[in-house]
Write an enzyme that holds these catalytic residues in place. Structure first.
Site, PDB file in Angstrom:
ATOM      1  N   SER A 359      11.614  26.755  17.318  1.00  0.00           N
ATOM      2  CA  SER A 359      11.810  26.364  16.054  1.00  0.00           C
ATOM      3  C   SER A 359      13.240  26.145  15.725  1.00  0.00           C
ATOM      4  CB  SER A 359      11.325  27.502  15.244  1.00  0.00           C
ATOM      5  OG  SER A 359      11.249  27.579  14.349  1.00  0.00           O
ATOM      6  N   ASP A 360      13.868  25.260  14.741  1.00  0.00           N
ATOM      7  CA  ASP A 360      14.876  24.997  14.198  1.00  0.00           C
ATOM      8  C   ASP A 360      15.947  26.172  13.458  1.00  0.00           C
ATOM      9  OD1 ASP A 360      13.286  24.453  12.117  1.00  0.00           O
ATOM     10  OD2 ASP A 360      13.912  22.977  11.120  1.00  0.00           O
ATOM     11  N   LYS A 361      14.071  27.047  12.148  1.00  0.00           N
ATOM     12  CA  LYS A 361      15.001  27.210  11.633  1.00  0.00           C
ATOM     13  C   LYS A 361      13.771  28.941  11.346  1.00  0.00           C
ATOM     14  CE  LYS A 361      17.772  23.883   7.578  1.00  0.00           C
ATOM     15  NZ  LYS A 361      16.803  22.987   8.967  1.00  0.00           N
ATOM     16  N   THR A 364      10.292  29.937   9.490  1.00  0.00           N
ATOM     17  CA  THR A 364       9.337  29.336  10.404  1.00  0.00           C
ATOM     18  C   THR A 364       7.833  29.691  10.838  1.00  0.00           C
ATOM     19  OG1 THR A 364      10.847  26.648  10.392  1.00  0.00           O
ATOM     20  CG2 THR A 364       8.283  26.140  11.157  1.00  0.00           C
TER      21      THR A 364
END
Length: 389
Positions: A359-361, A364
């Protein structure tokens, strides 16, 4: 497939390609005079009632088009006849065929095959009903969430302020939003006071983003004078003009793109299918082999056929389907106690076989709150001994 079928496929492919393109709009850059001219609205009094009726009739309700749903009877049939159940049904049918052959040959045939066929049928039907009930119950809970609190919005039309159902909003409407509201559409800010929105559901940003009437970026997602459907206002208040509704919103584009994707088989479904192929191949090979041996040893053709069916049925693991269903259901119930609702029983095994989630951030997949999970204190003690002689 006819020409109409190919045209529909080409159109669907074009629509998906359009959705994948970069968001292209100029609502955040044009002047207010130009925006009001395009939408035939007013930043003080909003749409007139006559104009609202005209635009609403053209644009339709402000809601996302729901994805196509599978009829309940098809879901039930998939549970009853899909996957490993198919092998058990074949085994049950072969048992009944073997009993029928024996009944035609003998006056008092053995009833072993009849009982085995009935047991296999009972196991398949009961496990199918059980699995369907579990998934239908989860789906019903998910549907009930949508009906708990109908969303409303404060709208100004013809200079009059009223609270209406969010689905009744259309392009050009002048609306008011405040902290705690869920934005009913994509909007451009007319005026605001300390207005901030939570964009974590759209961009993954964990911190509230401030909004204002000035255009600050070329990218419509980053500019401060736009706010988007389904994001939450966390503080402040604002007056804004609706620029997009329903499927034409940024979130609507994402939802349409997501619904256009096909669903792949789960890991457990792939493994079961592979297992069925192996068991079927072994069962048929052994059955045919012993069928030929029965002929060589001088058995009658009817007895050889019954022997063939018996060998095939004997290689079918009758208890596997019930065991898998019960294990997945028990795991789903344990997850439900942890406030995790399982819509599809096969998803339990998929989650269990997941080794890494990327997950990028934050926000989420998490609660959008960064916290310290564990604190470790390391103390290094250096002792220097100086020995002098």
């Amino acid at each position: 497939m006819g020409k109409d079928g190919f045209k529909k496929m080409d159109k669907k492919k074009e629509d998906v390609n359009d959705l994948k393109k970069e968001l292209d709009m100029d609502w955040h850059k044009i002047t207010w005079d130009e925006l009001c001219r395009r939408l035939e609205t007013n930043t003080t009094t909003g749409l007139t009632n006559e104009k609202y009726e005209e635009v609403f009739a053209r644009e339709g309700p402000n809601r996302l088009t729901p994805p196509k749903t599978t009829p309940e009877w098809i879901k039930f049939c998939k549970q009853l006849f899909g996957g490993f159940s198919t092998l058990l049904w074949i085994g049950a049918i072969l048992c009944f065929i073997a009993y029928g052959i024996q009944s035609s040959k003998y006056v008092d045939p053995a009833e072993d095959n009849l009982y085995l066929g009935a047991v296999l049928t009972f196991v398949v039907v009961v496990t199918g009903i059980f699995a369907y009930y579990q998934e239908a119950k989860s789906a019903a809970i998910m549907d009930s969430f949508k009906k708990m609190v109908p969303q409303t919005a404060t709208v100004i039309r013809g200079g009059q302020t009223s609270v209406v159902d969010a689905e009744k909003i259309t392009i050009g409407d002048l609306i008011e939003v405040k902290g705690g509201d869920k934005l009913p559409a994509d909007i451009r800010i007319v005026s605001c006071s300390g207005f901030k929105v939570d964009n974590s559901s759209l961009t993954g940003e964990s911190e509230p983003q401030s909004r204002g009437p000035e255009c600050t970026e070329e990218n419509p997602i980053e500019t401060k004078n736009l706010a988007f459907f389904s994001t939450n206002a966390v503080e402040g208040a604002a007056r804004a003009v609706v620029i997009s509704c329903g499927d034409n919103t940024v979130m609507g584009r994402i939802a349409s793109l997501a619904s256009s994707l096909g669903s792949d088989q789960t890991p457990i479904a792939i493994e079961i299918e592979h297992f069925i192929h192996i068991v079927s191949g072994v069962a048929v090979f052994l059955g045919v082999t012993f069928f030929i041996l029965a002929f060589i040893l001088g058995y009658e053709p009817i007895e050889a056929v019954v022997f063939l069916i018996g060998i095939i049925v004997a290689n079918v693991p009758e208890g596997l389907l019930a065991t898998v269903t019960v294990c997945l259901t028990l795991t789903a119930k344990r997850m439900a106690k942890k406030n995790c609702l399982v819509k599809n029983l096969e998803a339990v095994e998929t989650l269990g076989s997941t080794s890494t989630i990327c997950s990028d951030k934050t926000g989420t997949l998490t609660q959008n709150r960064m916290t310290v999970g564990k604190e470790t204190l390391t103390l290094t003690l250096t002792l220097n001994l100086m020995l002098s002689f």
